[in-house]
Motif scaffolding. Sequence first.
Motif, PDB file in Angstrom:
ATOM      1  N   GLY A  31       0.831  -1.199   0.000  1.00 34.00           N
ATOM      2  CA  GLY A  31       0.000   0.000   0.000  1.00 34.00           C
ATOM      3  C   GLY A  31       0.869   1.254   0.000  1.00 34.00           C
ATOM      4  N   SER A  32       0.214   2.402  -0.048  1.00 37.15           N
ATOM      5  CA  SER A  32       0.939   3.674  -0.118  1.00 37.15           C
ATOM      6  C   SER A  32       1.267   4.233   1.264  1.00 37.15           C
ATOM      7  N   LYS A  33       0.864   3.510   2.313  1.00 38.02           N
ATOM      8  CA  LYS A  33       1.050   3.994   3.684  1.00 38.02           C
ATOM      9  C   LYS A  33       2.163   3.198   4.374  1.00 38.02           C
ATOM     10  N   ARG A  34       2.433   3.621   5.607  1.00 46.02           N
ATOM     11  CA  ARG A  34       3.399   2.908   6.428  1.00 46.02           C
ATOM     12  C   ARG A  34       2.741   1.696   7.083  1.00 46.02           C
ATOM     13  N   LEU A  35       3.563   0.767   7.572  1.00 43.06           N
ATOM     14  CA  LEU A  35       3.054  -0.485   8.129  1.00 43.06           C
ATOM     15  C   LEU A  35       2.004  -0.259   9.210  1.00 43.06           C
ATOM     16  N   LYS A  36       2.258   0.717  10.106  1.00 44.70           N
ATOM     17  CA  LYS A  36       1.353   0.868  11.250  1.00 44.70           C
ATOM     18  C   LYS A  36       0.042   1.572  10.908  1.00 44.70           C
ATOM     19  N   TYR A  37      -0.117   2.000   9.669  1.00 38.27           N
ATOM     20  CA  TYR A  37      -1.460   2.398   9.232  1.00 38.27           C
ATOM     21  C   TYR A  37      -2.325   1.144   9.123  1.00 38.27           C
ATOM     22  N   TYR A  38      -1.711   0.026   8.740  1.00 38.92           N
ATOM     23  CA  TYR A  38      -2.444  -1.209   8.460  1.00 38.92           C
ATOM     24  C   TYR A  38      -2.507  -2.156   9.654  1.00 38.92           C
ATOM     25  N   VAL A  39      -1.477  -2.139  10.502  1.00 36.00           N
ATOM     26  CA  VAL A  39      -1.396  -3.088  11.619  1.00 36.00           C
ATOM     27  C   VAL A  39      -0.786  -2.401  12.838  1.00 36.00           C
ATOM     28  N   THR A  40      -1.457  -2.507  13.985  1.00 38.72           N
ATOM     29  CA  THR A  40      -0.882  -2.040  15.243  1.00 38.72           C
ATOM     30  C   THR A  40      -1.181  -3.088  16.313  1.00 38.72           C
ATOM     31  N   MET A  41      -0.828  -2.790  17.558  1.00 33.02           N
ATOM     32  CA  MET A  41      -1.124  -3.694  18.669  1.00 33.02           C
ATOM     33  C   MET A  41      -2.427  -3.270  19.335  1.00 33.02           C
ATOM     34  N   THR A  84     -10.003  -7.937  14.030  1.00 32.92           N
ATOM     35  CA  THR A  84     -10.228  -7.509  12.650  1.00 32.92           C
ATOM     36  C   THR A  84     -11.385  -6.519  12.585  1.00 32.92           C
ATOM     37  N   LEU A  85     -11.099  -5.348  12.024  1.00 28.11           N
ATOM     38  CA  LEU A  85     -12.061  -4.255  11.996  1.00 28.11           C
ATOM     39  C   LEU A  85     -12.456  -3.902  10.566  1.00 28.11           C
ATOM     40  N   PRO A  86     -13.683  -3.401  10.354  1.00 28.80           N
ATOM     41  CA  PRO A  86     -14.164  -3.145   8.981  1.00 28.80           C
ATOM     42  C   PRO A  86     -13.447  -2.000   8.274  1.00 28.80           C
ATOM     43  N   GLU A  87     -13.296  -0.858   8.948  1.00 27.29           N
ATOM     44  CA  GLU A  87     -12.663   0.284   8.280  1.00 27.29           C
ATOM     45  C   GLU A  87     -11.139   0.165   8.352  1.00 27.29           C
ATOM     46  N   GLU A  88     -10.498   0.431   7.227  1.00 29.24           N
ATOM     47  CA  GLU A  88      -9.044   0.302   7.168  1.00 29.24           C
ATOM     48  C   GLU A  88      -8.351   1.213   8.180  1.00 29.24           C
ATOM     49  N   SER A  89      -8.825   2.468   8.297  1.00 29.15           N
ATOM     50  CA  SER A  89      -8.159   3.421   9.188  1.00 29.15           C
ATOM     51  C   SER A  89      -8.333   3.058  10.663  1.00 29.15           C
ATOM     52  N   ALA A  90      -9.277   2.178  10.986  1.00 27.39           N
ATOM     53  CA  ALA A  90      -9.507   1.795  12.383  1.00 27.39           C
ATOM     54  C   ALA A  90      -8.384   0.938  12.937  1.00 27.39           C
ATOM     55  N   ALA A  91      -7.621   0.291  12.059  1.00 27.28           N
ATOM     56  CA  ALA A  91      -6.553  -0.605  12.521  1.00 27.28           C
ATOM     57  C   ALA A  91      -5.458   0.152  13.258  1.00 27.28           C
ATOM     58  N   ASN A  92      -5.305   1.430  12.964  1.00 24.23           N
ATOM     59  CA  ASN A  92      -4.267   2.224  13.624  1.00 24.23           C
ATOM     60  C   ASN A  92      -4.778   2.685  14.986  1.00 24.23           C
ATOM     61  N   MET A  93      -4.244   2.064  16.026  1.00 24.25           N
ATOM     62  CA  MET A  93      -4.629   2.430  17.389  1.00 24.25           C
ATOM     63  C   MET A  93      -3.403   2.386  18.283  1.00 24.25           C
TER      64      MET A  93
END
Length: 268
Positions: A155-165, A198-207
């Motif tokens: 993707g065009s973003k950094r890893l933690k846009y897609y996956v965090t803890m 697992t969350l529906p909105e892509e931006s929600a993964a960043n927490m």
Amino acid sequence: MSPKYTHAIVARISDALLENGEFDVQLAKQQHEQYCTLLRTIGLDVIELPPDDQLPEGVFVENSAVICNGVALIGRSEHAKRKREAVSMAIILKKELDIPVIEIEDPQALLDGGDVLFTGREFFIGISDFTNEGGARAVAMAYPEYPVTPIRVNGSKRLKYYVTMAGPDVLSVSTSPTCQEIVKRMEREASFTYQKLTLPEESAANMLYINGTIVHRSPTEIPEAYKTLKEKIDIPTRNINISEFSQYSSGLTSSCLLLRRWKSIRSL
């Protein structure tokens, strides 16, 4: 295994962020103040750096360094202004906060802190538009006590846009195809086993997961994911609206550097 944090370094928003595009600067500043207040309410000492008009994206402090076990690895970017952010952060960490600093020696290496996910057990390094294999090697050399695994980010973003803890050994991810590709790679390469939220909105993964509390986006920003979080999360959660100032970043993680200090830090 999750690290315990005592401090957060943040930088106030400069009007120069407008160089990135049109947005409501005053609203962005209000949201950022609320973000800092929230970090304090969950027990962190927040060190606020002043706005710097020479560093338009300076509010996104995460890119400039990786801090683990009391040692900071300074990031490296191809972009002149982001290079200056890293230089500035290195000086602050070393001279003001007395934190040991490691500079990357490989002149070809690129490393953005937004591509560095520390699970408490190991590092995943996003190989992206912002970080390369040389950057991943730098992390491995700086923190030899942990496994370090490079993960391709298409993707065009950094890893933690897609996956965090989202808690101890829990990955926060989304249903987006890009995110699912990344997670499959992580699961194949990981040294440890993780659960997934697992969350529906892509931006929600960043927490942010800080000392037992999850900080996620507000229900107006992630309405579907908010429902999922309410149903599935049984640890303390806080939410905040960062819609305006997060337009040019990965979101919640990009605006602070978390660290643990045993001795007090003098005020800047």
